[in-house]
Scaffold this active site. Sequence first.
Site, short mmCIF file in Angstrom:
data_model
loop_
_atom_site.label_atom_id
_atom_site.label_comp_id
_atom_site.label_asym_id
_atom_site.label_seq_id
_atom_site.Cartn_x
_atom_site.Cartn_y
_atom_site.Cartn_z
N GLN A 65 0.83 -1.20 0.00
CA GLN A 65 0.00 0.00 0.00
C GLN A 65 0.87 1.25 0.00
O GLN A 65 1.94 1.26 0.60
CB GLN A 65 -0.86 0.03 1.27
CG GLN A 65 -1.88 -1.08 1.33
CD GLN A 65 -2.67 -1.01 2.63
OE1 GLN A 65 -2.09 -1.01 3.70
NE2 GLN A 65 -3.98 -0.94 2.52
N ASP A 124 0.68 3.74 1.88
CA ASP A 124 -0.05 4.05 3.09
C ASP A 124 0.58 5.24 3.81
O ASP A 124 1.78 5.48 3.66
CB ASP A 124 0.03 2.81 4.01
CG ASP A 124 -1.17 2.70 4.92
OD1 ASP A 124 -2.00 3.62 4.92
OD2 ASP A 124 -1.27 1.68 5.63
N HIS A 126 -0.04 7.62 7.68
CA HIS A 126 -0.82 7.98 8.86
C HIS A 126 -0.40 9.37 9.29
O HIS A 126 0.79 9.64 9.43
CB HIS A 126 -0.61 6.95 9.97
CG HIS A 126 -1.14 5.60 9.58
ND1 HIS A 126 -0.36 4.63 9.03
CD2 HIS A 126 -2.41 5.12 9.57
CE1 HIS A 126 -1.11 3.58 8.73
NE2 HIS A 126 -2.36 3.86 9.04
#
Length: 640
Positions: free
Chosen positions: A384, A386, A388
């Site tokens: 991913q 990804d 955060h």
Amino acid sequence: MPRITLIWQGQPYEVEASPETPLYEVLKSVGLPAATTILAAKTPAGIHELAAPVNGHTQLRLLSWDDPEGKYVFWHSSAHILAEALEYFWPHCKLTIGPPIEQGFYYDVDFGGNGPSPEDFEKIEKKFLELAAQPEYFRRKVVPREEALAYYEKRQNPYKQEIIGELPPEEPITFYESGGFVDLCRGPHLWDSGVIKAVKVLSLAGAYWRGDSRNPQLTRVYAISFPSQEELSAYLHQLEEAARRDHRLLGKQLDLFSFHEEGPGFPFWHPKGMRLRHALQEWLRQKLYRYGYEEIQTPIILTQKLWEQSGHYENYRQNMYFTQIDEAPYAVKPMNCPGSTIVYRTHPRSYRDLPLRLFEYGLVHRHELSGVLTGLFRVRAFTQDDAHIYCTPEQIQPEIQTLLRLVDEVYSAFGFTEREIYLSTRPENYIGSLELWNEAETALEKALQAAGLPYQINPGDGAFYGPKIDILVRDSLRRRWQLGTIQLDFSMPRRFGLTYIGPDNQHHTPVMIHRAILGSFERFIGILLEHTAGELPLWLAPTQVKILPISDKFLPYAESVYEKAYQAGLRVELDRSNEKLNKKILLAEQAKIPLLWIVGAKEAENQTVSIRDRRERTQRSDIPVSQAIQEALSAAAPPN
Ligand SMILES: [Zn+2]
Ligand SMILES: [Zn+2]
């Protein structure tokens, strides 16, 4: 009599009607094209069929085939007709469920091991159209629960009995009847099934009842229907084009990746596939750095305890792989979030450090049933893009605004300019304070508005731990793909005890934003291959230039050109085979290599190359090598 406002093609129509009047009669009374063009209506309570009484609704937005909800009603109704056609030829088959889908509809049927084959499609289609042409196809009937159960008991259909058993006791059970055929359904349906003018049975697939492999196997019959033959033909043409662009075929043709029985659902990446991945990943990495992100990498295997703490063990266990290390239980990560929180916790954080943007090209493993694995679109291991973001509640809006700009830049780089955005809001069972939810939802809306982006709201569709934004793109065949998700999370920071020190010197819990832009590199590359039909932009092409010597005699000169191009940073290949030039060109074309440099006697003598640009369909001879390299490098510069 109550007043009703009908909205049709943006125009309001005021009309008076008693609550018992069926909607189609109301439409007729004001001369609107009931049934032929208007298929159903939308009210705050949901989709309303034309046959149903207006029943207290005061505002109805009328739906046509051009509305997604109009197609939904059209295909939902078609699924019933398909079921009747199947029951006509296979009288003992057991119907289960038959929902409309993004493109068409299907019906899952238990044929008792003796179902249709592709040779039967034509007769099913013929029967379907015959049935659709019947007047008043859908007649609604409320039946007592016992009667409904008895009907399916008699037909020895355990599936429908199970469905009825799950309906809340206060919900009325409705059957739709046509001739001798009956189907359990709550609607909504077309008023006149005669508007369905064309149908195609597309394929058969295996499916388990309730998607559970321990249950009986059913046959899923896929089909699609249209209001005209022309629309069906256009759709079939698009299907052919999509088949030609199938990324699994292109993956082979371009030698990018492969799948093997030694690892079902786990892609093997070939050297050219890795060049593509790296070009994509490096481009995105540089962009993320400019947007203030920092990269992390967290372990693939982590203790089971961590997944219990995160809630994945409880809610996501079926999709996870487990293992043991020194007799202690561990799990292979299906998501990167818990790992990221551990990195967050390695330092005390102050509000001055926020927002903290940590990205990870995270390799995750998720168990998928072998039946649903589809090339790079559905795999068991993927990476991913990804990230955060940890921030304060006040930072949500500016952060989302920046994120939307980043998303726009990334999608634009691939020509995904047509997008749809959905905002999913607070569900019934939410955690966190109502105040925080309201604040967050307002922040998301404000960010979308400030970015000037049209969006739709899916009320109550958010996760229990926070609202989210989904972004879909349309590819060159106008197919929709969900790529990006921006998910706010009020739960995980609490579960993992994340804090920051606020200006008040007190500990506060940060808001966590999970976000992916491409989704996964695997799936995105699959989409990109189909979007471009394998004609990847020069900055991503695994091989940008291929050097083709006319014969072996010019191989030493070709080697020297190769060396220069390689050292200059081009992704270059040299054809060292002893094939004829035409064959070499053909092979390079099949591999969709953008630039071919042909070298022979004249080129060797003048220290030049002849450039054949496959996409521009141009050919230029005698270009000095240094010029050819400079031109290629500047053409291959990635977008900003
Ligand atoms: Zn129905
Ligand atoms: Zn996450």
